[in-house]
Design an enzyme around this catalytic site. Structure first.
Site, PDB file in Angstrom:
ATOM      1  N   LYS A   1       0.828  -1.215   0.000  1.00 19.18           N
ATOM      2  CA  LYS A   1       0.000   0.000   0.000  1.00 19.18           C
ATOM      3  C   LYS A   1       0.857   1.258   0.000  1.00 19.18           C
ATOM      4  O   LYS A   1       0.623   2.177  -0.775  1.00 19.18           O
ATOM      5  CB  LYS A   1      -0.937   0.134   1.203  1.00 19.18           C
ATOM      6  CG  LYS A   1      -1.282  -1.090   1.949  1.00 19.18           C
ATOM      7  CD  LYS A   1      -2.178  -0.789   3.122  1.00 19.18           C
ATOM      8  CE  LYS A   1      -1.413  -0.904   4.436  1.00 19.18           C
ATOM      9  NZ  LYS A   1      -0.781  -2.213   4.621  1.00 19.18           N
TER      10      LYS A   1
ATOM     11  N   ARG B   1      -9.061   0.987   8.866  1.00 19.23           N
ATOM     12  CA  ARG B   1      -8.668  -0.382   9.195  1.00 19.23           C
ATOM     13  C   ARG B   1      -9.753  -1.121   9.964  1.00 19.23           C
ATOM     14  O   ARG B   1      -9.569  -2.283  10.288  1.00 19.23           O
ATOM     15  CB  ARG B   1      -7.396  -0.350  10.037  1.00 19.23           C
ATOM     16  CG  ARG B   1      -6.104  -0.542   9.229  1.00 19.23           C
ATOM     17  CD  ARG B   1      -4.940  -0.386  10.181  1.00 19.23           C
ATOM     18  NE  ARG B   1      -3.762  -1.079   9.764  1.00 19.23           N
ATOM     19  CZ  ARG B   1      -2.766  -0.534   9.064  1.00 19.23           C
ATOM     20  NH1 ARG B   1      -2.850   0.711   8.646  1.00 19.23           N
ATOM     21  NH2 ARG B   1      -1.688  -1.236   8.771  1.00 19.23           N
TER      22      ARG B   1
ATOM     23  N   ARG C   1      12.207  -6.477   4.674  1.00 20.88           N
ATOM     24  CA  ARG C   1      12.260  -5.053   5.000  1.00 20.88           C
ATOM     25  C   ARG C   1      12.854  -4.832   6.385  1.00 20.88           C
ATOM     26  O   ARG C   1      13.593  -3.880   6.614  1.00 20.88           O
ATOM     27  CB  ARG C   1      10.851  -4.439   4.919  1.00 20.88           C
ATOM     28  CG  ARG C   1      10.855  -2.953   5.215  1.00 20.88           C
ATOM     29  CD  ARG C   1       9.523  -2.293   4.986  1.00 20.88           C
ATOM     30  NE  ARG C   1       8.546  -2.657   5.993  1.00 20.88           N
ATOM     31  CZ  ARG C   1       7.285  -2.220   6.004  1.00 20.88           C
ATOM     32  NH1 ARG C   1       6.859  -1.435   5.038  1.00 20.88           N
ATOM     33  NH2 ARG C   1       6.453  -2.587   6.955  1.00 20.88           N
TER      34      ARG C   1
ATOM     35  N   ARG D   1      12.184  -0.862  11.757  1.00 23.34           N
ATOM     36  CA  ARG D   1      10.827  -0.840  12.320  1.00 23.34           C
ATOM     37  C   ARG D   1      10.664  -1.955  13.328  1.00 23.34           C
ATOM     38  O   ARG D   1      10.913  -3.119  13.045  1.00 23.34           O
ATOM     39  CB  ARG D   1       9.779  -0.959  11.191  1.00 23.34           C
ATOM     40  CG  ARG D   1       9.375   0.406  10.666  1.00 23.34           C
ATOM     41  CD  ARG D   1       8.396   0.328   9.543  1.00 23.34           C
ATOM     42  NE  ARG D   1       7.146  -0.331   9.882  1.00 23.34           N
ATOM     43  CZ  ARG D   1       6.048  -0.263   9.145  1.00 23.34           C
ATOM     44  NH1 ARG D   1       6.062   0.465   8.030  1.00 23.34           N
ATOM     45  NH2 ARG D   1       4.956  -0.889   9.494  1.00 23.34           N
TER      46      ARG D   1
ATOM     47  N   ARG E   1       0.067  -8.955  13.157  1.00 21.92           N
ATOM     48  CA  ARG E   1      -0.489  -7.922  12.258  1.00 21.92           C
ATOM     49  C   ARG E   1      -1.381  -8.562  11.194  1.00 21.92           C
ATOM     50  O   ARG E   1      -2.416  -8.014  10.835  1.00 21.92           O
ATOM     51  CB  ARG E   1       0.649  -7.135  11.587  1.00 21.92           C
ATOM     52  CG  ARG E   1       1.319  -6.145  12.537  1.00 21.92           C
ATOM     53  CD  ARG E   1       2.729  -5.825  12.108  1.00 21.92           C
ATOM     54  NE  ARG E   1       2.826  -5.029  10.914  1.00 21.92           N
ATOM     55  CZ  ARG E   1       3.948  -4.910  10.193  1.00 21.92           C
ATOM     56  NH1 ARG E   1       5.047  -5.554  10.560  1.00 21.92           N
ATOM     57  NH2 ARG E   1       3.968  -4.148   9.135  1.00 21.92           N
TER      58      ARG E   1
HETATM   59  P1  B4P Z   1       3.264  -2.018   2.628  1.00 22.33           P
HETATM   60  O1  B4P Z   1       1.930  -2.710   2.615  1.00 22.33           O
HETATM   61  O2  B4P Z   1       3.415  -0.804   1.784  1.00 22.33           O
HETATM   62  O3  B4P Z   1       3.671  -1.747   4.100  1.00 22.33           O
HETATM   63  P2  B4P Z   1       3.197  -0.575   5.028  1.00 22.33           P
HETATM   64  O4  B4P Z   1       2.653   0.583   4.237  1.00 22.33           O
HETATM   65  O5  B4P Z   1       4.345  -0.324   5.928  1.00 22.33           O
HETATM   66  O6  B4P Z   1       1.939  -1.193   5.774  1.00 22.33           O
HETATM   67  P3  B4P Z   1       1.808  -1.809   7.194  1.00 22.33           P
HETATM   68  O7  B4P Z   1       0.401  -2.344   7.262  1.00 22.33           O
HETATM   69  O8  B4P Z   1       2.901  -2.762   7.438  1.00 22.33           O
HETATM   70  O9  B4P Z   1       2.074  -0.651   8.202  1.00 22.33           O
HETATM   71  P4  B4P Z   1       1.411   0.771   8.490  1.00 22.33           P
HETATM   72  O10 B4P Z   1       2.493   1.744   8.451  1.00 22.33           O
HETATM   73  O11 B4P Z   1       0.205   1.052   7.650  1.00 22.33           O
HETATM   74  O12 B4P Z   1       4.411  -3.078   2.208  1.00 22.33           O
HETATM   75  C1  B4P Z   1       5.699  -2.630   1.918  1.00 22.33           C
HETATM   76  C2  B4P Z   1       6.718  -3.759   1.738  1.00 22.33           C
HETATM   77  O13 B4P Z   1       6.429  -4.602   0.615  1.00 22.33           O
HETATM   78  C3  B4P Z   1       8.054  -3.121   1.413  1.00 22.33           C
HETATM   79  O14 B4P Z   1       9.082  -3.872   1.974  1.00 22.33           O
HETATM   80  C4  B4P Z   1       8.106  -3.143  -0.136  1.00 22.33           C
HETATM   81  O15 B4P Z   1       9.415  -3.103  -0.637  1.00 22.33           O
HETATM   82  C5  B4P Z   1       7.435  -4.466  -0.408  1.00 22.33           C
HETATM   83  N1  B4P Z   1       6.763  -4.494  -1.709  1.00 22.33           N
HETATM   84  C6  B4P Z   1       5.776  -3.654  -2.090  1.00 22.33           C
HETATM   85  N2  B4P Z   1       5.354  -3.967  -3.349  1.00 22.33           N
HETATM   86  C7  B4P Z   1       6.088  -5.056  -3.741  1.00 22.33           C
HETATM   87  C8  B4P Z   1       6.103  -5.864  -4.922  1.00 22.33           C
HETATM   88  N3  B4P Z   1       5.269  -5.639  -5.954  1.00 22.33           N
HETATM   89  N4  B4P Z   1       6.988  -6.877  -4.983  1.00 22.33           N
HETATM   90  C9  B4P Z   1       7.830  -7.130  -3.942  1.00 22.33           C
HETATM   91  N5  B4P Z   1       7.863  -6.411  -2.797  1.00 22.33           N
HETATM   92  C10 B4P Z   1       7.002  -5.381  -2.688  1.00 22.33           C
HETATM   93  O16 B4P Z   1       0.865   0.576  10.008  1.00 22.33           O
HETATM   94  C11 B4P Z   1       1.752   0.270  11.070  1.00 22.33           C
HETATM   95  C12 B4P Z   1       0.977   0.092  12.373  1.00 22.33           C
HETATM   96  O17 B4P Z   1       0.366   1.350  12.758  1.00 22.33           O
HETATM   97  C13 B4P Z   1      -0.205  -0.893  12.343  1.00 22.33           C
HETATM   98  O18 B4P Z   1       0.204  -2.231  12.542  1.00 22.33           O
HETATM   99  C14 B4P Z   1      -1.078  -0.351  13.487  1.00 22.33           C
HETATM  100  O19 B4P Z   1      -0.584  -0.756  14.737  1.00 22.33           O
HETATM  101  C15 B4P Z   1      -0.911   1.157  13.368  1.00 22.33           C
HETATM  102  N6  B4P Z   1      -1.952   1.771  12.531  1.00 22.33           N
HETATM  103  C16 B4P Z   1      -1.763   2.356  11.311  1.00 22.33           C
HETATM  104  N7  B4P Z   1      -2.925   2.807  10.801  1.00 22.33           N
HETATM  105  C17 B4P Z   1      -3.889   2.496  11.731  1.00 22.33           C
HETATM  106  C18 B4P Z   1      -5.304   2.662  11.759  1.00 22.33           C
HETATM  107  N8  B4P Z   1      -5.961   3.229  10.726  1.00 22.33           N
HETATM  108  N9  B4P Z   1      -5.967   2.208  12.854  1.00 22.33           N
HETATM  109  C19 B4P Z   1      -5.333   1.631  13.890  1.00 22.33           C
HETATM  110  N10 B4P Z   1      -3.986   1.426  13.914  1.00 22.33           N
HETATM  111  C20 B4P Z   1      -3.268   1.853  12.841  1.00 22.33           C
END
Ligand code: B4P
Length: 187
Positions: A14, A92, A131, A137, A148
């Site tokens: 995402k 979420r 990652r 992280r 998660r």
């Molecule tokens: P992403 O899915 O982009 O990871 P993210 O944005 O960090 O999402 P995540 O759910 O982990 O964490 P977030 O910050 O939203 O994946 C990226 C990875 O995949 C990278 O390593 C990239 O290189 C790789 N990749 C991508 N595309 C690829 C492809 N085509 N091929 C190969 N590799 C690829 O949230 C973190 C925490 O914050 C949550 O766990 C929660 O505790 C809290 N939080 C955030 N929003 C919240 C909400 N709305 N409500 C409650 N808690 C919340």
């Protein structure tokens, strides 16, 4: 105004695809994960509350994240010409989805589309562990990643039905190169 919700399990890409969309379309990027990490870094009250929950792979409370999101949308609208928003990692929960609809309605705007990036579990774990080698992280470790993914299945998957009922959900196959995934999004 083009307003997009981008959703998917942790590691589905995402954040990665949001960055490409923002570069191409100049939307205002609201990543609630990034916002929370900034709060933690700055040592704010919200950051203190969020830190342990994020480390355990849990969601932060709806009331807290909804209030933060509301302030951020208002600030962006106050600060100039917003072409549209990309909501990355929000909503979420169904409660958050309902809140987003009502926040946007007050401003006469609406979600146009919800993109759900679909990637199978083994690949998610592989990406996040990879990652974790460089991200620094605290939540990119095996135990937290598994939690998660559980939380995603229990709390966030129902959000897909929420947008399905509104006819706004589009599934994106999240495997393949970044360009291949983005090509589906553009379509
Ligand atoms: P992403 O899915 O982009 O990871 P993210 O944005 O960090 O999402 P995540 O759910 O982990 O964490 P977030 O910050 O939203 O994946 C990226 C990875 O995949 C990278 O390593 C990239 O290189 C790789 N990749 C991508 N595309 C690829 C492809 N085509 N091929 C190969 N590799 C690829 O949230 C973190 C925490 O914050 C949550 O766990 C929660 O505790 C809290 N939080 C955030 N929003 C919240 C909400 N709305 N409500 C409650 N808690 C919340």
């Amino acid at each position: 105004m083009l307003n997009i919700v981008i959703s998917g399990a942790p590691g589905s890409g995402k954040g990665t695809q949001s960055a490409i969309i923002v570069e191409q379309y100049g939307l205002s990027h609201i990543s609630t994960g990034d916002m929370l990490r900034e709060e933690i870094k700055a040592g704010t009250e919200n950051g203190k509350k969020a830190e342990a929950l994020i480390n355990d792979g849990k969601l932060v409370p709806d009331e807290m994240i909804i209030a933060m999101l509301h302030d951020r949308v208002q600030n962006d609208l106050n600060n100039g010409s917003v072409k549209g928003f990309i909501f990355d990692g929000f909503p979420r929960t169904v409660t958050q989805a309902e809140a987003l609809d009502s926040i946007l309605k007050q401003k006469n705007i609406r979600v146009g589309v919800m993109l759900n990036i679909d990637v199978e579990q083994n690949e998610l774990v592989k990406r996040l562990l990879n990652r974790g080698k460089t991200s620094g992280r605290s939540d990119d470790n095996l135990i937290t990643i598994q939690e998660r993914i559980n939380v995603y299945e229990q709390k966030t998957m129902p959000v897909i039905q929420f947008y399905d009922k509104q006819g706004k959900h589009v599934r994106i196959k999240g495997t393949g190169t970044l360009d291949e995934v983005f090509a589906q999004i553009e379509e």
